[in-house]
Design a protein around this motif. Structure first.
Motif, PDB file in Angstrom:
ATOM      1  N   UNK A 423       0.947  -1.544   0.070  1.00 12.17           N
ATOM      2  CA  UNK A 423      -0.163  -0.013  -0.106  1.00 12.17           C
ATOM      3  C   UNK A 423       0.776   1.452   0.280  1.00 12.17           C
ATOM      4  N   UNK A 424       0.425   2.200  -0.680  1.00  5.82           N
ATOM      5  CA  UNK A 424       0.993   3.546  -0.717  1.00  5.82           C
ATOM      6  C   UNK A 424      -0.055   4.682   0.981  1.00  5.82           C
ATOM      7  N   UNK A 425       1.005   5.175   1.351  1.00  7.34           N
ATOM      8  CA  UNK A 425       1.182   5.536   2.910  1.00  7.34           C
ATOM      9  C   UNK A 425      -0.556   6.491   2.461  1.00  7.34           C
ATOM     10  N   UNK A 426      -0.140   6.838   1.634  1.00  8.57           N
ATOM     11  CA  UNK A 426      -1.258   8.198   1.366  1.00  8.57           C
ATOM     12  C   UNK A 426      -1.432   8.869  -0.320  1.00  8.57           C
ATOM     13  N   UNK A 427      -2.821   9.336  -0.702  1.00  8.28           N
ATOM     14  CA  UNK A 427      -2.663   9.664  -2.112  1.00  8.28           C
ATOM     15  C   UNK A 427      -3.426  11.058  -1.371  1.00  8.28           C
ATOM     16  N   UNK A 428      -3.740  11.708  -2.518  1.00  8.30           N
ATOM     17  CA  UNK A 428      -4.487  12.794  -2.570  1.00  8.30           C
ATOM     18  C   UNK A 428      -5.827  12.071  -3.083  1.00  8.30           C
TER      19      UNK A 428
END
Length: 473
Positions: A423-428
């Motif tokens: 997983x990415x840590x955060x997205x826009x």
């Protein structure tokens, strides 16, 4: 040393990138079922089982195979935490061994042993590896678990040597590991940690537990902004003002005590769980369905933004604690829990792109930065399905199920890395990747704990719902 993976692939063996590509094709949401009204409103048992299979494949590939065995540190013990987007590990100087990360990864492996018999033999050595390192983090002189091992030296920005939050996660991991390995010595260390917190961190006057602790367990005093040098932080590593208490720490102490109660149903432990439940409902719960974040010792509120992720996570953890205490239908617990989710969906949910924002104002919506963080989405996923089972089905109300499906599709389409896995840590807000730290696969605050719990529980709940529908048809 553990070297095997968790997805069975027939020969010829594929590279990891090829396996990721194959899984993304198998579990892709295109053509999107989100447009299928039957899937969104009235799912059949077959659809529920199909969705459970999607989640199970994701658990194996994007959690278990992504993290293990690459995070196992066979040189220094414990688990590596810092990985770039392509899972390249950072050098040892950027691999802090914090009690929170080490505990969470140990707990993850223990939960797989307890809930997935087909994977148990592969995960038991990982549980043992993690538990052994945790025991080295115990302070043999003063008791309690160190925040980091070894403790940094000579840095004025190091916030605290010990923390109730960190000791809570040590209890959480050791209790689960004792059950997974049938090892009473690990349970006994969890019990010793509970007693240490009772002696040092529990507030016998006002109730609850202080956050930041000195090496000998003394709660660290308040740091007044007007008199504290600028190079000395005013808040601890968890974000709590020194000398104060936080929702976050009380919540995760309750979580840890619940796990410990399952292997050690002690009267004093039960009393502390009741105390924390009372505090969560009467001190921390705020109208119209959110939580105050930080407090003085005597529970005066310190202003702070609200956290939608913690609100929905609290719903599950309150219900889990009440169930462990034999009160699975406690009306006060469920009133508060439902209010947290309903408020988060009304104020923190993104109706245009899907997904739950991170922070916000109680009535005015999300606040900057407008990002979607991985753990918030997984806590929401777990709790939405819980409320669908509790309220959506008996009330014939599709809102929780609809948001559950939309939340899962947001995770699939925007948080899963189709190239490297995980997983990415955060997205826009619109789901696009934020370059830089947002693409990191691991750091000291990004373990596999939130997603593992959400996926394991959601898989089991979907299967149970499917079986119930099949049995009644």
């Amino acid at each position: 040393m553990v070297t095997r993976h968790f997805l069975h692939v027939s020969r010829p063996l594929l590279s990891f990138s090829a396996v990721i590509a194959l899984v993304n094709v198998l579990f892709s949401s295109s053509p999107s079922r989100a447009s299928d009204s039957a899937f969104m409103v009235n799912p059949s048992p077959a659809i529920l089982r199909e969705l459970a299979a999607e989640l199970d494949g994701t658990l194996r590939i994007h959690v278990l195979d992504s993290w293990f065995p690459r995070c196992i540190d066979n040189d220094r013990g414990g688990f590596l935490c810092t990985f770039d987007r392509d899972w390249t590990p950072a050098p040892a100087s950027r691999q802090p061994k914090t009690v929170v990360f080490q505990s969470r990864m140990t707990w993850v492996a223990a939960q797989v042993v307890l809930h997935r018999p087909d994977l148990a033999d592969r995960c038991r050595p990982i549980v043992r590896h993690g538990a052994d390192f945790l025991l080295h983090m115990w302070d043999s002189r003063h008791g309690g678990f160190l925040w980091e091992h070894p403790l940094p030296s000579g840095s004025p920005r190091f916030r605290q040597p010990k923390h109730s939050y960190g000791n809570a996660f040590a209890i959480y991991a050791l209790a689960a590991a004792s059950a997974a390995l049938d090892d009473p010595a690990l349970r006994d260390k969890a019990i010793a940690t509970f007693h240490w917190l009772e002696q040092h961190a529990h507030d016998s006057v006002n109730g609850g537990y202080f956050d930041a602790l000195d090496l000998d367990g003394t709660p660290l005093p308040v740091r007044e902004p007007a008199t504290t040098p600028y190079d000395i932080p005013l808040v601890d590593t968890v974000g709590t003002p020194f000398g104060c208490k936080s929702m976050n720490t009380q919540l995760h102490l309750l979580e840890a005590f619940t796990e410990l109660y399952r292997v050690w149903p002690d009267a004093r432990l039960r009393a502390r769980m009741d105390e924390l439940l009372h505090i969560m409902l009467t001190r921390i719960h705020a109208w119209p369905g959110t939580q105050y974040m930080n407090f003085t010792a005597d529970w005066k509120v310190i202003p702070a933004p609200i956290s939608f992720g913690h609100d929905v996570e609290t719903t599950f953890l309150l219900a889990d604690a009440a169930a462990a205490l034999g009160r699975p239908d406690d009306p006060a617990i469920w009133r508060a829990g439902r209010s947290f989710v309903d408020h988060a969906l009304r104020v923190g949910w993104d109706p245009e792109n899907g997904g739950l924002f991170n922070t916000g104002s109680t009535l005015y919506g999300p606040t900057p930065p407008f990002v979607k963080i991985w753990w918030v989405q997984f806590e929401n996923l777990n709790t939405l399905l819980l409320l669908h089972e509790r309220y959506g089905l008996p009330e014939n109300n599709p809102v929780y199920w609809t948001r559950f499906v939309e939340q899962w599709r947001f995770i699939q389409n925007h948080l899963i890395d189709p190239r490297y896995g995980g997983w990415y840590r955060e997205v826009a807000a619109d789901g696009t990747l934020i370059p830089g730290p947002g693409s990191a696969k691991g750091w000291q605050w990004k373990a596999a704990y939130h997603e593992t719990r959400a996926l394991l529980l959601a898989i089991d709940r979907l299967k149970r719902l499917a079986a119930g529908m099949s049995g009644s048809s």
